[in-house]
Design a protein around this motif. Sequence first.
Motif, mmCIF file in Angstrom:
data_model
loop_
_atom_site.group_PDB
_atom_site.id
_atom_site.type_symbol
_atom_site.label_atom_id
_atom_site.label_comp_id
_atom_site.label_asym_id
_atom_site.label_seq_id
_atom_site.Cartn_x
_atom_site.Cartn_y
_atom_site.Cartn_z
ATOM 1 N N VAL A 189 0.818 -1.076 0.022
ATOM 2 C CA VAL A 189 0.172 -0.247 -0.169
ATOM 3 C C VAL A 189 0.772 1.378 0.053
ATOM 4 N N ILE A 190 0.449 2.347 -0.728
ATOM 5 C CA ILE A 190 1.275 3.340 -1.088
ATOM 6 C C ILE A 190 0.257 4.807 -0.614
ATOM 7 N N ARG A 191 0.812 5.734 -0.510
ATOM 8 C CA ARG A 191 0.265 7.103 -0.206
ATOM 9 C C ARG A 191 0.768 8.057 -0.826
ATOM 10 N N ASP A 192 -0.107 9.301 -0.924
ATOM 11 C CA ASP A 192 0.419 10.747 -1.375
ATOM 12 C C ASP A 192 1.922 10.949 -0.813
ATOM 13 N N PRO A 193 2.863 10.994 -1.384
ATOM 14 C CA PRO A 193 4.178 11.276 -0.834
ATOM 15 C C PRO A 193 4.368 12.502 0.159
ATOM 16 N N ALA A 194 3.540 13.599 -0.038
ATOM 17 C CA ALA A 194 3.701 14.772 0.502
ATOM 18 C C ALA A 194 2.816 14.451 2.007
ATOM 19 N N ARG A 195 1.965 13.665 1.933
ATOM 20 C CA ARG A 195 1.067 13.348 3.111
ATOM 21 C C ARG A 195 1.854 12.284 3.801
ATOM 22 N N LEU A 196 2.614 11.360 3.245
ATOM 23 C CA LEU A 196 3.341 10.491 3.901
ATOM 24 C C LEU A 196 4.496 11.225 4.767
ATOM 25 N N PHE A 197 5.090 11.851 4.011
ATOM 26 C CA PHE A 197 6.251 12.573 4.679
ATOM 27 C C PHE A 197 5.972 13.337 5.862
ATOM 28 N N SER A 234 23.268 10.115 5.436
ATOM 29 C CA SER A 234 23.961 9.151 6.174
ATOM 30 C C SER A 234 23.587 9.078 7.564
ATOM 31 N N GLY A 235 22.600 10.257 7.857
ATOM 32 C CA GLY A 235 22.472 10.387 9.276
ATOM 33 C C GLY A 235 21.626 9.360 9.869
ATOM 34 N N TYR A 236 21.433 9.183 11.131
ATOM 35 C CA TYR A 236 21.061 7.864 11.708
ATOM 36 C C TYR A 236 19.219 8.298 11.569
ATOM 37 N N ASN A 237 18.719 7.116 11.018
ATOM 38 C CA ASN A 237 17.284 7.286 10.879
ATOM 39 C C ASN A 237 16.821 8.316 9.771
ATOM 40 N N ALA A 238 17.822 8.554 8.691
ATOM 41 C CA ALA A 238 17.376 9.697 7.995
ATOM 42 C C ALA A 238 16.369 9.208 6.981
ATOM 43 N N HIS A 239 16.292 7.843 6.928
ATOM 44 C CA HIS A 239 15.541 7.375 5.594
ATOM 45 C C HIS A 239 13.867 7.737 6.165
ATOM 46 N N TYR A 240 13.732 8.099 7.037
ATOM 47 C CA TYR A 240 12.202 8.456 7.276
ATOM 48 C C TYR A 240 11.944 9.776 6.769
ATOM 49 N N LEU A 241 12.767 10.526 6.363
ATOM 50 C CA LEU A 241 12.634 11.889 5.982
ATOM 51 C C LEU A 241 12.807 11.957 4.492
ATOM 52 N N ARG A 242 13.006 11.237 3.803
ATOM 53 C CA ARG A 242 13.117 11.240 2.100
ATOM 54 C C ARG A 242 12.657 9.837 1.394
ATOM 55 N N ASN A 243 11.653 10.047 0.441
ATOM 56 C CA ASN A 243 11.367 8.829 -0.304
ATOM 57 C C ASN A 243 11.321 7.521 0.148
ATOM 58 N N LEU A 244 10.526 7.572 1.574
ATOM 59 C CA LEU A 244 10.376 6.500 2.566
ATOM 60 C C LEU A 244 9.799 5.369 1.701
ATOM 61 N N LEU A 245 8.920 5.622 0.796
ATOM 62 C CA LEU A 245 8.331 4.295 0.147
ATOM 63 C C LEU A 245 9.364 3.625 -0.731
ATOM 64 N N ALA A 324 7.035 19.702 -0.070
ATOM 65 C CA ALA A 324 7.304 18.356 0.339
ATOM 66 C C ALA A 324 7.100 17.333 -0.847
ATOM 67 N N THR A 325 6.441 17.700 -1.658
ATOM 68 C CA THR A 325 6.438 16.641 -2.915
ATOM 69 C C THR A 325 7.750 17.004 -3.841
ATOM 70 N N ALA A 326 8.137 18.103 -4.141
ATOM 71 C CA ALA A 326 9.554 18.154 -4.744
ATOM 72 C C ALA A 326 10.548 17.487 -3.676
ATOM 73 N N TRP A 327 10.377 17.506 -2.353
ATOM 74 C CA TRP A 327 11.510 16.753 -1.652
ATOM 75 C C TRP A 327 11.626 15.355 -1.872
ATOM 76 N N ASN A 328 10.498 14.723 -2.218
ATOM 77 C CA ASN A 328 10.211 13.125 -2.424
ATOM 78 C C ASN A 328 9.905 12.676 -3.843
ATOM 79 N N LEU A 329 10.822 13.102 -4.625
ATOM 80 C CA LEU A 329 10.434 13.138 -6.149
ATOM 81 C C LEU A 329 10.397 11.666 -6.672
ATOM 82 N N LEU A 330 11.100 10.588 -5.702
ATOM 83 C CA LEU A 330 11.154 9.414 -6.209
ATOM 84 C C LEU A 330 9.770 8.638 -5.762
ATOM 85 N N ASP A 331 9.309 8.999 -4.819
ATOM 86 C CA ASP A 331 8.130 8.479 -4.287
ATOM 87 C C ASP A 331 6.971 8.774 -4.996
#
Length: 450
Positions: A189-197, A234-245, A324-331
Amino acid sequence: MLVCPLLPVLHHCSFSEFRRSTLQFSEMPLLSKKPWESKAKGLVLGALFTSFLLLLYSYVVPPLHPNVAFTTSEPAAPCSPAPSESEVATSGNGSAGRCQPRQDIVFMKTHKTASSTLLNILFRFGQKHGLKFAFPNGRNDFHYPSYFTRSLVQDYRPGACFNIICNHMRFHYEEVRGLVRPGAAFITVIRDPARLFESSFHYFGSVVPLTWKLSSHDKLAEFLQDPDRYYDPSGYNAHYLRNLLFFDLGYDSGLDPGSPRVQEHILEVERRFHLVLLQEYFDESLVLLRELLCWDLEDMLYFKLNARRDSPVPRLSGELYRRATAWNLLDVRLYRHFNASFWQKVEAFGRERMVREVAELRQANERMRRICIDGGQAVDAEAIQDSAMQPWQPLGVKSILGYNLKKSIGPHHEQLCRRMLTPEIQYLSDLGANLWVTKLWKFLRDFLRW
């Protein structure tokens, strides 16, 4: 000559003075011993507790190689079902009555996408039919954010077959498919990337050190004004803040959006997954899922679980939404692709039929709400009366809503009501998952009031 022991400056004294001083000194431990003993005990206990936490941390936190996948040494061939285990049926038209319910399912549980609600549906179906779950060992996820490997499964043995895999993981297709029979349904299941972010930022922000330097009341808005200033991949848990899907699905979330690999990955997801649900159209998604799995309507009933209380900070809108949309372009590319394919599936299913079956599902859900939920709606954590219904909360704030079960429910609905309202951690325990690490972490959080 004798030296007086109690004077700040050493000097000679008489024997009588020394005797008086010695008597006074002998009485002093009664006054000073306890504070020093308390401090010493505190230091020892603190050192032991810190050592314990470090050992626990080394076990709980996976190695920081988020973009390196590891494969189990054995071949990634499909599992070997026991002779008594029947092969699953392929999908068919549930309303025609010719298909058999599918029982082998891989649910790639993404973050902050209503996935906990779908998880409850799978838990109930598996429990109802006595199916075999592939559970994590010790935790409620498969050592996320490390890649999934079969060795992380509780009681795993080479060649073992499982019916349902549905806990959080970083997806590794070759490892996962080695645990299920050929023909298993793969869904996510996926979601609007800006809302997910936005949701991920609020929920996980306290465990992402990158956000600690944000000083304004609206940290999300401050971050989006200049994300490159605060973000370190490379920051700790940074994956939560960009293109999480993209990250959850096992791909590099730092790819250049213009890279041809992005489209290759998206097409790979399309080949591997039978259905990609949309959080914004959850009921329509469940209708398509019911068709794919050939399940009964009762199997698809749900209450919204793990929902966040409305934030005092306004939702993303206008310019912040665009940022937020532009920040998560892969998602964004992933979402646009599967949003289009979703509506193609709806067209193939039939728009009028979809409207009818969505209405049927919503009516059934509304009926269960009246039967099961005390007060008819979700409540804040402080208002939940039964600890067994208390959902897991993010660090530092109780923002996740839960429910109170009605006191008087008829015997026909009592079991179903309780199962539909049971949060993920408690349900996992009920199903036999070993959650000793998660439970210990909860004990420490409760003790420290985190």
